[in-house]
Scaffold this active site. Sequence first.
Site, short mmCIF file in Angstrom:
data_model
loop_
_atom_site.label_atom_id
_atom_site.label_comp_id
_atom_site.label_asym_id
_atom_site.label_seq_id
_atom_site.Cartn_x
_atom_site.Cartn_y
_atom_site.Cartn_z
N SER A 1 102.18 24.85 50.39
CA SER A 1 102.55 23.75 49.48
C SER A 1 104.06 23.50 49.59
O SER A 1 104.80 24.31 50.16
CB SER A 1 102.20 24.11 48.04
OG SER A 1 103.07 25.13 47.57
N ASP B 1 100.01 21.33 52.23
CA ASP B 1 99.19 20.98 51.06
C ASP B 1 99.98 20.02 50.16
O ASP B 1 101.14 20.29 49.84
CB ASP B 1 98.87 22.29 50.32
CG ASP B 1 97.82 22.14 49.24
OD1 ASP B 1 96.98 21.24 49.35
OD2 ASP B 1 97.85 22.95 48.28
N GLY C 1 94.23 24.73 38.92
CA GLY C 1 94.60 25.71 37.91
C GLY C 1 93.42 26.47 37.32
O GLY C 1 92.31 26.44 37.86
P1 13P Z 1 92.79 25.69 42.69
O1 13P Z 1 93.88 25.55 41.69
O2 13P Z 1 91.45 25.46 42.07
O3 13P Z 1 92.85 26.95 43.46
O4 13P Z 1 92.97 24.49 43.75
C1 13P Z 1 93.86 24.64 44.82
C2 13P Z 1 94.14 23.36 45.54
O5 13P Z 1 93.47 22.36 45.40
C3 13P Z 1 95.27 23.37 46.48
O6 13P Z 1 95.51 22.12 47.04
O1 G3H Z 2 97.53 22.00 44.46
C1 G3H Z 2 98.41 22.81 44.21
C2 G3H Z 2 98.37 24.14 44.85
O2 G3H Z 2 97.66 25.04 44.05
C3 G3H Z 2 99.77 24.58 45.17
O3 G3H Z 2 100.42 25.07 44.04
O4 G3H Z 2 102.58 23.84 44.20
O5 G3H Z 2 102.38 25.86 42.75
O6 G3H Z 2 102.37 26.08 45.24
P1 G3H Z 2 102.04 25.22 44.06
ZN ZN Z 3 95.05 20.52 45.67
#
Ligand code: 13P
Ligand code: G3H
Ligand code: ZN
Length: 327
Positions: free
Chosen positions: A60, A93, A189
Amino acid sequence: MIVTTTQIFRHAYGKYAIGAYNINNLEQAVGLFRGNLGKIKSNTEPANPAVSAPFILQISRGARSYTDKRFLEAIIRAAEEVFPEAIFAVHLDHGTEEVCYDCIDSGFYTSVMIDASHEEFEKNIEITKRVVDRAHAKGVVVEAELGQLGGVEEDVVADVKLTDPDQAAEFVERTGCDSLAVAIGTSHGVAKFVGQQGVRFDRLQQIQQKLPPGYPLVMHGASSVPREWVERINAAGGQLKNTSGVPEDDYLEAAKMGVVKINIDTDGRLVWCAVYRESFRDNPSDFDPRTPGKLFMPVYAEYIIHKNKMLGSAGQLESVRAMLTQG
Ligand code: 13P
Ligand code: G3H
Ligand code: ZN
């Protein structure tokens, strides 16, 4: 071997889903690679083909800026050397346009997600198309998002807005994106559903029917938030309340409707949190950073094996390898 997501999606479509796991640090990376090769206790034990799986490693924007993106990328490059049997994609991501370009130009990422889902339809198309053109020129594939999940993504707080099936077809046609993340009732989340809420398979099926045959769909917010891990965290001093996740039995159901990539971040964080909290609780005089890390890596590897079994990707690695080597 680092591959594009498109290469592995083809193998999975309609049969199983590939786990897309977020990482932020060394211990998560090692546990993830071990788990996907069926290695639990050490990096050097033989891989177990019966449970080995192709996977997507997700980074991310928050993970990139946690220290410096180069540290995380260096860990992944090292993991590729330590675990030469692994087949995985390196994916950004929830990228912005600017971060997508940085990843595309780096030559390291094989896949980026442009998330302009908070923009109105035409603007989302415009931004996504620009990223697709630039990515495809470098052999990088693009995931885009249409509709909005609930909860918090990076710094954007969103209300749920399910993906419109007709818009999905138009969006894919006009942008040329390689896969589409759809809003089908999940959110990021630990708190996803209230009462009778759940994954909207009716909407997923309508979306699949409007898209070209074999078009890859992505489910975000797919952690199952297992009660066991929440209870372990709370028993070790945590305070997680009102938690709920996607039932793991839903994964294969979604896979049959064209979902090939299932995003899991929260569950990995829960496992991390439980093991570290328990380690500090149980070893109060220990201050060695390696103590919780050594406990976490095998537990996370086992958890990844479990998750891949639920996704149907466990045991698919050698068949994917054969497909890739035959061309
Ligand atoms: P979760 O918060 O359900 O693990 O989803 C993760 C996600 O969609 C990352 O892009
Ligand atoms: O969709 C979000 C992912 O769970 C990434 O989370 O931005 O806290 O790394 P983060
Ligand atoms: Zn996501």
